[in-house]
Design an enzyme around this catalytic site. Structure first.
Site, PDB file in Angstrom:
ATOM      1  NE  ARG A 116       5.041 -15.100  -2.501  1.00  0.00           N
ATOM      2  CZ  ARG A 116       5.542 -16.233  -2.020  1.00  0.00           C
ATOM      3  NH1 ARG A 116       4.738 -17.209  -1.626  1.00  0.00           N
ATOM      4  NH2 ARG A 116       6.842 -16.403  -1.930  1.00  0.00           N
ATOM      5  CG  HIS A 140       2.671 -17.312   3.725  1.00  0.00           C
ATOM      6  ND1 HIS A 140       2.855 -16.248   2.879  1.00  0.00           N
ATOM      7  CD2 HIS A 140       3.351 -18.341   3.150  1.00  0.00           C
ATOM      8  CE1 HIS A 140       3.613 -16.611   1.854  1.00  0.00           C
ATOM      9  NE2 HIS A 140       3.926 -17.889   2.005  1.00  0.00           N
TER      10      HIS A 140
HETATM   11  C1  GLV Z   1       7.096 -19.277   0.631  1.00  0.00           C
HETATM   12  O1  GLV Z   1       6.115 -18.632   0.501  1.00  0.00           O
HETATM   13  C2  GLV Z   1       8.025 -19.588  -0.432  1.00  0.00           C
HETATM   14  O2  GLV Z   1       7.914 -19.004  -1.514  1.00  0.00           O
HETATM   15  O3  GLV Z   1       8.908 -20.414  -0.215  1.00  0.00           O
END
Ligand code: GLV
Length: 306
Positions: free
Chosen positions: A223, A271
Protein backbone atom coordinates in the site's frame (compact mmCIF):
# COMPACT_ATOMS: atom_id res chain seq x y z
CA UNK A 1 -29.74 -18.49 0.14
CA UNK A 2 -28.75 -15.11 -1.22
CA UNK A 3 -25.35 -13.54 -1.81
CA UNK A 4 -24.70 -9.81 -1.58
CA UNK A 5 -22.15 -8.69 -4.17
CA UNK A 6 -20.17 -5.48 -4.14
CA UNK A 7 -16.73 -5.41 -5.75
CA UNK A 8 -16.52 -1.66 -5.14
CA UNK A 9 -19.08 -1.40 -7.96
CA UNK A 10 -16.77 -2.90 -10.61
CA UNK A 11 -17.02 -5.87 -13.01
CA UNK A 12 -20.14 -7.29 -11.38
CA UNK A 13 -21.04 -9.20 -14.57
CA UNK A 14 -17.82 -11.22 -14.35
CA UNK A 15 -18.37 -11.88 -10.65
CA UNK A 16 -21.99 -12.94 -11.27
CA UNK A 17 -20.90 -15.38 -13.99
CA UNK A 18 -18.27 -16.91 -11.69
CA UNK A 19 -20.80 -17.19 -8.83
CA UNK A 20 -23.38 -18.82 -11.12
CA UNK A 21 -20.72 -21.30 -12.26
CA UNK A 22 -19.10 -22.24 -8.94
CA UNK A 23 -21.88 -21.54 -6.42
CA UNK A 24 -24.95 -22.56 -8.44
CA UNK A 25 -28.41 -22.18 -6.95
CA UNK A 26 -27.70 -19.00 -4.97
CA UNK A 27 -29.31 -15.76 -5.99
CA UNK A 28 -27.10 -12.71 -6.18
CA UNK A 29 -28.10 -9.19 -5.22
CA UNK A 30 -25.79 -6.37 -6.20
CA UNK A 31 -25.29 -3.69 -3.60
CA UNK A 32 -27.17 -1.38 -3.04
CA UNK A 33 -30.25 -3.12 -4.57
CA UNK A 34 -31.21 -4.96 -1.36
CA UNK A 35 -34.94 -4.80 -0.64
CA UNK A 36 -35.12 -7.34 2.20
CA UNK A 37 -31.88 -7.41 4.29
CA UNK A 38 -33.03 -10.67 5.95
CA UNK A 39 -32.41 -12.76 2.80
CA UNK A 40 -28.66 -12.04 2.71
CA UNK A 41 -26.58 -14.94 4.02
CA UNK A 42 -23.18 -14.25 2.52
CA UNK A 43 -21.48 -11.06 1.40
CA UNK A 44 -18.74 -10.88 -1.24
CA UNK A 45 -17.32 -7.40 -0.88
CA UNK A 46 -14.44 -5.05 -1.60
CA UNK A 47 -14.26 -1.52 -0.17
CA UNK A 48 -17.87 -1.88 0.97
CA UNK A 49 -19.37 1.16 2.77
CA UNK A 50 -18.77 1.18 6.55
CA UNK A 51 -21.77 0.20 8.67
CA UNK A 52 -23.72 -1.56 5.93
CA UNK A 53 -22.83 -5.17 6.83
CA UNK A 54 -24.51 -4.76 10.22
CA UNK A 55 -27.88 -4.38 8.44
CA UNK A 56 -28.18 -8.08 7.51
CA UNK A 57 -29.56 -10.10 10.44
CA UNK A 58 -28.94 -13.51 8.81
CA UNK A 59 -25.43 -12.87 7.53
CA UNK A 60 -23.30 -16.00 8.02
CA UNK A 61 -19.96 -14.87 6.59
CA UNK A 62 -18.29 -12.06 4.72
CA UNK A 63 -15.72 -12.79 2.01
CA UNK A 64 -13.47 -9.89 1.19
CA UNK A 65 -12.39 -9.95 -2.46
CA UNK A 66 -8.74 -9.08 -1.86
CA UNK A 67 -5.92 -9.80 0.51
CA UNK A 68 -5.48 -6.32 2.04
CA UNK A 69 -7.77 -5.51 4.94
CA UNK A 70 -6.99 -1.83 5.48
CA UNK A 71 -10.49 -0.80 4.40
CA UNK A 72 -11.96 -3.20 6.98
CA UNK A 73 -9.57 -1.91 9.66
CA UNK A 74 -11.11 1.50 9.03
CA UNK A 75 -14.68 0.31 9.76
CA UNK A 76 -15.81 1.86 13.06
CA UNK A 77 -17.90 -1.26 13.79
CA UNK A 78 -17.88 -4.84 12.51
CA UNK A 79 -20.75 -7.24 11.80
CA UNK A 80 -21.22 -10.28 14.08
CA UNK A 81 -20.51 -12.59 11.13
CA UNK A 82 -16.88 -13.61 10.54
CA UNK A 83 -14.93 -11.88 7.78
CA UNK A 84 -12.44 -13.84 5.63
CA UNK A 85 -9.55 -12.43 3.57
CA UNK A 86 -9.04 -13.76 0.09
CA UNK A 87 -5.71 -15.54 -0.20
CA UNK A 88 -5.53 -16.90 -3.72
CA UNK A 89 -2.30 -18.59 -4.78
CA UNK A 90 -2.95 -17.38 -8.34
CA UNK A 91 -2.93 -13.79 -7.12
CA UNK A 92 0.19 -14.40 -5.01
CA UNK A 93 1.89 -15.99 -8.05
CA UNK A 94 0.92 -13.04 -10.19
CA UNK A 95 2.47 -10.65 -7.67
CA UNK A 96 5.58 -12.82 -7.44
CA UNK A 97 6.03 -12.61 -11.22
CA UNK A 98 5.57 -8.84 -11.09
CA UNK A 99 8.33 -8.54 -8.47
CA UNK A 100 10.57 -11.07 -10.27
CA UNK A 101 10.28 -8.93 -13.41
CA UNK A 102 11.46 -5.81 -11.56
CA UNK A 103 14.20 -7.63 -9.61
CA UNK A 104 15.61 -8.85 -12.94
CA UNK A 105 15.17 -5.35 -14.37
CA UNK A 106 17.32 -3.83 -11.61
CA UNK A 107 19.82 -6.74 -11.47
CA UNK A 108 20.50 -6.44 -15.22
CA UNK A 109 20.26 -2.61 -15.30
CA UNK A 110 17.68 -2.84 -18.06
CA UNK A 111 16.63 0.79 -17.51
CA UNK A 112 20.18 1.90 -18.30
CA UNK A 113 20.27 -0.27 -21.43
CA UNK A 114 16.94 1.22 -22.57
CA UNK A 115 18.45 4.67 -22.15
CA UNK A 116 21.59 3.60 -24.06
CA UNK A 117 19.43 2.30 -26.88
CA UNK A 118 17.85 5.75 -27.20
CA UNK A 119 21.41 7.10 -27.69
CA UNK A 120 22.54 4.20 -29.99
CA UNK A 121 25.19 3.48 -27.36
CA UNK A 122 26.76 -0.02 -27.17
CA UNK A 123 28.27 -0.43 -23.71
CA UNK A 124 28.17 -3.46 -21.39
CA UNK A 125 28.29 -3.66 -17.60
CA UNK A 126 28.95 -6.57 -15.27
CA UNK A 127 25.70 -8.28 -14.24
CA UNK A 128 25.82 -9.80 -10.75
CA UNK A 129 24.80 -13.46 -10.74
CA UNK A 130 21.41 -14.11 -9.16
CA UNK A 131 22.89 -15.98 -6.12
CA UNK A 132 25.02 -12.89 -5.42
CA UNK A 133 22.09 -10.52 -5.74
CA UNK A 134 20.43 -9.92 -2.38
CA UNK A 135 16.74 -9.20 -2.14
CA UNK A 136 14.81 -8.47 1.05
CA UNK A 137 11.05 -8.92 1.22
CA UNK A 138 9.56 -6.78 3.99
CA UNK A 139 6.51 -8.63 5.32
CA UNK A 140 6.29 -12.40 5.41
CA UNK A 141 2.54 -12.94 5.31
CA UNK A 142 0.81 -15.15 2.75
CA UNK A 143 1.83 -12.86 -0.15
CA UNK A 144 5.31 -11.75 1.01
CA UNK A 145 6.28 -15.29 1.97
CA UNK A 146 5.26 -16.59 -1.45
CA UNK A 147 7.08 -13.80 -3.30
CA UNK A 148 10.25 -14.64 -1.34
CA UNK A 149 9.97 -18.31 -2.28
CA UNK A 150 9.48 -17.58 -5.98
CA UNK A 151 12.49 -15.22 -6.04
CA UNK A 152 14.55 -17.84 -4.21
CA UNK A 153 13.49 -20.57 -6.67
CA UNK A 154 14.76 -18.26 -9.42
CA UNK A 155 18.19 -18.23 -7.81
CA UNK A 156 18.24 -14.92 -5.92
CA UNK A 157 19.62 -14.61 -2.40
CA UNK A 158 16.40 -13.89 -0.55
CA UNK A 159 15.87 -12.48 2.93
CA UNK A 160 12.46 -12.03 4.51
CA UNK A 161 11.74 -9.61 7.30
CA UNK A 162 8.82 -9.89 9.69
CA UNK A 163 8.18 -8.47 13.13
CA UNK A 164 8.04 -11.94 14.66
CA UNK A 165 10.36 -14.86 13.78
CA UNK A 166 8.99 -17.23 11.10
CA UNK A 167 10.29 -20.05 8.94
CA UNK A 168 9.76 -20.13 5.17
CA UNK A 169 11.63 -22.52 2.90
CA UNK A 170 14.21 -20.84 0.67
CA UNK A 171 14.05 -17.52 2.56
CA UNK A 172 16.53 -16.33 5.20
CA UNK A 173 14.23 -14.96 7.84
CA UNK A 174 15.14 -11.95 9.94
CA UNK A 175 12.94 -10.30 12.50
CA UNK A 176 12.64 -7.31 14.80
CA UNK A 177 14.27 -3.89 14.55
CA UNK A 178 17.81 -5.26 14.90
CA UNK A 179 17.25 -7.85 12.18
CA UNK A 180 16.08 -5.08 9.87
CA UNK A 181 18.97 -2.70 10.53
CA UNK A 182 21.60 -5.42 10.05
CA UNK A 183 19.97 -6.69 6.84
CA UNK A 184 19.10 -3.49 4.95
CA UNK A 185 22.67 -2.27 4.35
CA UNK A 186 23.44 -5.55 2.50
CA UNK A 187 20.46 -5.60 0.15
CA UNK A 188 20.40 -4.85 -3.58
CA UNK A 189 16.60 -4.70 -3.71
CA UNK A 190 14.00 -4.10 -1.00
CA UNK A 191 10.43 -5.21 -1.72
CA UNK A 192 7.57 -3.92 0.40
CA UNK A 193 4.83 -6.48 1.12
CA UNK A 194 3.88 -5.11 4.54
CA UNK A 195 0.19 -4.88 5.38
CA UNK A 196 -1.11 -1.37 5.92
CA UNK A 197 -1.84 -0.94 9.64
CA UNK A 198 -1.39 1.78 12.26
CA UNK A 199 2.02 0.23 13.00
CA UNK A 200 3.22 0.28 9.38
CA UNK A 201 1.85 3.65 8.21
CA UNK A 202 4.83 5.64 6.88
CA UNK A 203 7.30 3.03 8.18
CA UNK A 204 9.39 3.33 5.02
CA UNK A 205 10.71 6.79 5.78
CA UNK A 206 14.01 8.63 5.70
CA UNK A 207 15.34 6.73 8.74
CA UNK A 208 14.71 3.34 7.16
CA UNK A 209 15.83 4.45 3.69
CA UNK A 210 19.09 5.82 5.13
CA UNK A 211 19.94 2.26 6.27
CA UNK A 212 19.47 0.79 2.79
CA UNK A 213 22.63 0.13 0.77
CA UNK A 214 23.46 3.08 -1.44
CA UNK A 215 22.30 2.38 -5.01
CA UNK A 216 19.73 -0.27 -4.06
CA UNK A 217 16.29 -0.48 -5.70
CA UNK A 218 12.86 -0.42 -4.09
CA UNK A 219 9.66 -2.19 -5.16
CA UNK A 220 6.28 -1.56 -3.53
CA UNK A 221 3.34 -3.95 -4.02
CA UNK A 222 1.57 -3.38 -0.70
CA UNK A 223 0.00 0.00 0.00
CA UNK A 224 1.26 3.48 -0.80
CA UNK A 225 0.74 4.79 2.73
CA UNK A 226 3.31 2.33 4.15
CA UNK A 227 5.81 4.67 2.48
CA UNK A 228 6.54 8.28 3.30
CA UNK A 229 6.43 9.43 -0.33
CA UNK A 230 8.42 12.70 0.05
CA UNK A 231 11.17 10.72 1.87
CA UNK A 232 11.19 8.14 -0.95
CA UNK A 233 11.55 10.86 -3.60
CA UNK A 234 14.34 12.41 -1.58
CA UNK A 235 16.20 9.08 -1.36
CA UNK A 236 15.88 8.72 -5.16
CA UNK A 237 17.02 12.28 -5.81
CA UNK A 238 20.04 11.89 -3.54
CA UNK A 239 21.05 8.63 -5.22
CA UNK A 240 20.53 6.57 -2.05
CA UNK A 241 18.11 4.54 -4.20
CA UNK A 242 18.97 3.81 -7.83
CA UNK A 243 15.39 3.15 -8.83
CA UNK A 244 11.88 2.27 -7.70
CA UNK A 245 9.06 0.23 -9.22
CA UNK A 246 5.84 1.41 -7.59
CA UNK A 247 2.46 -0.25 -8.03
CA UNK A 248 0.72 1.50 -5.12
CA UNK A 249 0.45 5.10 -3.96
CA UNK A 250 -0.96 7.12 -1.08
CA UNK A 251 -3.45 8.63 -3.49
CA UNK A 252 -4.96 6.37 -6.19
CA UNK A 253 -5.46 6.93 -9.06
CA UNK A 254 -2.07 8.66 -8.90
CA UNK A 255 -2.82 12.37 -9.55
CA UNK A 256 -1.58 13.68 -12.91
CA UNK A 257 0.75 16.17 -11.21
CA UNK A 258 2.38 13.57 -8.89
CA UNK A 259 6.19 13.73 -9.27
CA UNK A 260 6.41 9.92 -9.59
CA UNK A 261 4.95 10.04 -13.11
CA UNK A 262 7.92 11.90 -14.54
CA UNK A 263 10.73 10.89 -12.19
CA UNK A 264 13.53 9.36 -14.29
CA UNK A 265 14.24 6.63 -11.72
CA UNK A 266 10.64 5.60 -11.11
CA UNK A 267 8.45 3.04 -12.87
CA UNK A 268 4.74 3.52 -12.17
CA UNK A 269 2.08 0.83 -12.62
CA UNK A 270 -1.59 1.39 -11.69
CA UNK A 271 -2.09 -1.06 -8.77
CA UNK A 272 -2.14 -4.05 -11.11
CA UNK A 273 0.52 -6.33 -9.66
CA UNK A 274 -1.97 -8.87 -8.31
CA UNK A 275 -5.51 -8.24 -9.45
CA UNK A 276 -8.22 -10.51 -8.06
CA UNK A 277 -9.38 -13.04 -10.62
CA UNK A 278 -13.14 -13.68 -10.20
CA UNK A 279 -12.88 -17.22 -11.55
CA UNK A 280 -10.22 -18.49 -9.14
CA UNK A 281 -11.43 -16.31 -6.26
CA UNK A 282 -15.00 -17.63 -6.43
CA UNK A 283 -13.76 -21.24 -6.47
CA UNK A 284 -11.96 -20.55 -3.16
CA UNK A 285 -15.01 -18.79 -1.74
CA UNK A 286 -17.25 -21.68 -2.87
CA UNK A 287 -15.05 -24.15 -0.96
CA UNK A 288 -15.10 -21.94 2.10
CA UNK A 289 -18.89 -21.58 1.98
CA UNK A 290 -19.26 -25.35 1.70
CA UNK A 291 -16.97 -25.71 4.73
CA UNK A 292 -19.05 -23.24 6.73
CA UNK A 293 -22.25 -25.09 5.78
CA UNK A 294 -20.66 -28.27 7.17
CA UNK A 295 -19.81 -26.48 10.43
CA UNK A 296 -16.13 -25.86 9.62
CA UNK A 297 -14.05 -22.70 9.79
CA UNK A 298 -12.13 -21.46 6.75
CA UNK A 299 -8.57 -20.14 6.93
CA UNK A 300 -7.59 -16.47 6.93
CA UNK A 301 -10.25 -15.10 9.22
CA UNK A 302 -9.90 -11.38 9.76
CA UNK A 303 -9.10 -10.54 13.36
CA UNK A 304 -9.05 -6.93 14.42
CA UNK A 305 -5.83 -6.08 16.24
CA UNK A 306 -5.62 -4.05 19.44
C1 GLV B 1 -5.22 -5.60 -3.47
O1 GLV B 1 -4.63 -4.59 -3.35
C2 GLV B 1 -5.50 -6.53 -2.40
O2 GLV B 1 -5.28 -6.19 -1.24
O3 GLV B 1 -5.96 -7.64 -2.69
Amino acid sequence: MTILLNNDGHWHDQWRRAIERYIPGRSVIEYPDVIDPAVIEYALIWKHPPGDLERYPNLRAVFSLGSGVDYIDAYPTLPDAPIYRLIDINMADDMALYTLYWVIHFQRQLGLYAHQQSQAEWRRYVTPLAPDYKVCVLGQGAIGGHIGQVLSRNGFDVYGWSRNPKSIEGVKLVSGETGLSTTLPEMDVVICCLPMTDKTRGIIDKNLLAQVKSGAAFINVSRGAVVNEPDLLDALDKGQLAGAALDVFVSEPLPADAPFWTHPKVYVTPHMSGATNPDTAVQIIAENMALIEKGGTPQYRYIREG
